[in-house]
Scaffold this motif. Sequence first.
Motif, mmCIF file in Angstrom:
data_model
loop_
_atom_site.group_PDB
_atom_site.id
_atom_site.type_symbol
_atom_site.label_atom_id
_atom_site.label_comp_id
_atom_site.label_asym_id
_atom_site.label_seq_id
_atom_site.Cartn_x
_atom_site.Cartn_y
_atom_site.Cartn_z
ATOM 1 N N UNK A 230 -9.653 6.201 4.600
ATOM 2 C CA UNK A 230 -8.470 6.049 5.697
ATOM 3 C C UNK A 230 -7.080 5.489 5.318
ATOM 4 N N UNK A 231 -7.220 4.568 4.339
ATOM 5 C CA UNK A 231 -5.873 4.017 4.221
ATOM 6 C C UNK A 231 -4.979 4.770 3.359
ATOM 7 N N UNK A 234 -2.700 6.679 5.237
ATOM 8 C CA UNK A 234 -1.655 5.869 5.769
ATOM 9 C C UNK A 234 -0.863 4.979 4.915
ATOM 10 N N UNK A 235 -0.527 5.792 3.648
ATOM 11 C CA UNK A 235 0.324 5.040 2.671
ATOM 12 C C UNK A 235 1.261 5.902 2.392
ATOM 13 N N UNK A 237 3.053 7.377 4.608
ATOM 14 C CA UNK A 237 2.864 8.715 5.165
ATOM 15 C C UNK A 237 4.213 9.666 5.192
ATOM 16 N N UNK A 238 5.228 9.133 5.077
ATOM 17 C CA UNK A 238 6.652 9.764 5.528
ATOM 18 C C UNK A 238 7.035 10.617 3.946
ATOM 19 N N UNK A 273 -3.030 -0.260 -1.538
ATOM 20 C CA UNK A 273 -2.777 1.027 -1.696
ATOM 21 C C UNK A 273 -1.471 1.430 -1.664
ATOM 22 N N UNK A 274 -0.775 0.317 -1.499
ATOM 23 C CA UNK A 274 0.746 0.404 -1.665
ATOM 24 C C UNK A 274 1.241 0.153 -2.979
#
Lengths: 435, 211
Positions: A230-231, A234-235, A237-238, A273-274
């Motif tokens: 899931x994440x 969302x890491x 995303x841009x 994740x970042x």
Amino acid sequence: FCRNLFTRKQSARFEKQNDVGWKLFGKVPLRENSQKDPKKIQKEYEEKTGRGHRPLSPKQNVRKNLDFEPLSTTALILEDRPANLPAKPAEEAQKHRQQYEEMVVQAKKRELKEAQKRRKQLEERCKLEDSIGNAVLTWNNEILPNWETMCCSRKVRELWWQGIPPSVRGKVWSLAIGNELNITHELFDICLARAKEKWRSLSTGGAEVECEDAGFSAADREASLELIKLDISRTFPNLCIFQQGGPYHDTLHSILGAYTCYRPDVGYVQGMSFIAAVLILNLDTADAFIAFSNLLNKPCQMAFFRVDHGLMLTYFAAFEVFFEENLPKLFAHFKKNNLTPDIYLIDWIFTLYSKSLPLDLACRVWDVFCRDGEEFLFRTALGILKLFEDILTKMDFIHIAQFLTKLPEDLPSEEFFASIAAIQMQSRNKKWAQV
Amino acid sequence: QSSDFLFKFLVIGNAGTGKSCLLHQFIEKKFKDDSNHTIGVEFGSKIINVGGKYVKLQIWDTAGQERFRSVTRSYYRGAAGALLVYDITSRETYNALTNWLTDARMLASQNIVIILCGNKKDLDADREVTFLEASRFAQENELMFLETSALTGENVEEAFVQCARKILNKIESGELDPERMGSGIQYGDAALRQLRSPRRAQAQSAQECGC
């Protein structure tokens, strides 16, 4: 032919509407021109010059023309009035000539100025590229081969503060983070293979994977693996590179999965994740994993990623000591508004600023974090507070909280680092580690 | 814009249920499709009109991962209202509701008003939790209940407004005392001005008796 048609059309219009004796020639691409009917051209021309069909008095027209900005492709030609019309009075002709000359001078001036500006920009860019090029040479030829002896020298530390050139950034980070854990590429492969096995058994709903993972139920592990999936999307995303189908999706998945096998006691925690993503952008997969594991093994990161609340509070308390020392007014304002440091520090520390700062700035923070250690993370936080001290002092709780959990996107990098540099990490002769 | 009351609100629930997207939809009236995951806590605030009263909501949007519980728990204190969010396409997020509820009742104010939000209503084809089942759960636990969609915006504003309305009703009935510490309720700047000028406050209360 087209050009002639165009000219005739223009001059015809000029003759009809005004009797100012010069014409404007815009360079119109031929191909486009040939397909357009004259009416359309005229309309476009009018739009370009900002004039409608309304007949204008000559005086107004003169003003308009003076305001017109000549493009470098537009020529101004002064012409006498066509023969079929009465000639201009000498006075008027003289006036028009003068105006024409003024316009030409102005246009030249402007073009000169623009050229100068362009040259200056080019020079600056060359200078910047040169300095980056030089820095790369210095890093590659002098510093990296003699890492042990040079990494702590004053000259290197100063160069380091300027920001590490992207091409050597990964190498420097790797060396600075080190490999205390002695992780080899083979170990990474083993962890990854185990992670893949788990994914397979989960997706097929197969048998229990052996339960040597201390104290974690299968459901927990499953939840953690689901959460990774899931994440990842969302890491950043841009950037669109870590999402499903993106070039680094599998790499990020691999590193996080391998880590949960390498350290099942820590597992996956949001924020990781970042960190992994930033490392992937600068290092090969296996090296990124080695740096990732060693980075998380540092005392401050361990405290946070294990969510050891007691230890985190100790860090926050130490931070507040330096906060009060450096920014007493803002500190008092925060106290008054019950704004505790955990509200903004948690996100900053967990992601090492990669979520809250623009990526290039975050990388520069990472540069110095690799040099100075955890202390720099808190120094950066104080730098941010200092940079925005004036606005923050005027805000109430909710606005400060909103501001700090979503920093402006256009942070000025030089001011930002200047304000970090202005933060003293000494309190009553005690350094960070002592506090 | 001035307000009569200030309520502290929480948004809680498992990771990936769409808490931040609900908040974003409520405040910006837009769906955020490039959303990050929340680490720690994020914030939003908005002034809404509930039955003629202006209420400023101060919303704490918390991280969903279980591991962050020990951190996010410390944010519950003094919350007047909460959106408890699950994902209708994930039974797991529904099963976790009891835990969230226990925490909220124990750590926030005793009278906290909670609205259960079954989010991702737009993904009806993937539904794992029926409306009936969830509404029964809500009834048993004295929760308000709505199915919402942060994507389309359906019922998003309603969730916040209904929760605020219930708190206001409790204040008017005397069940909630805004002046008690930790109620999660403060008088807004407009109400404070009224309190400071007794004549207008009287007029106001007379008006209230009339209705």
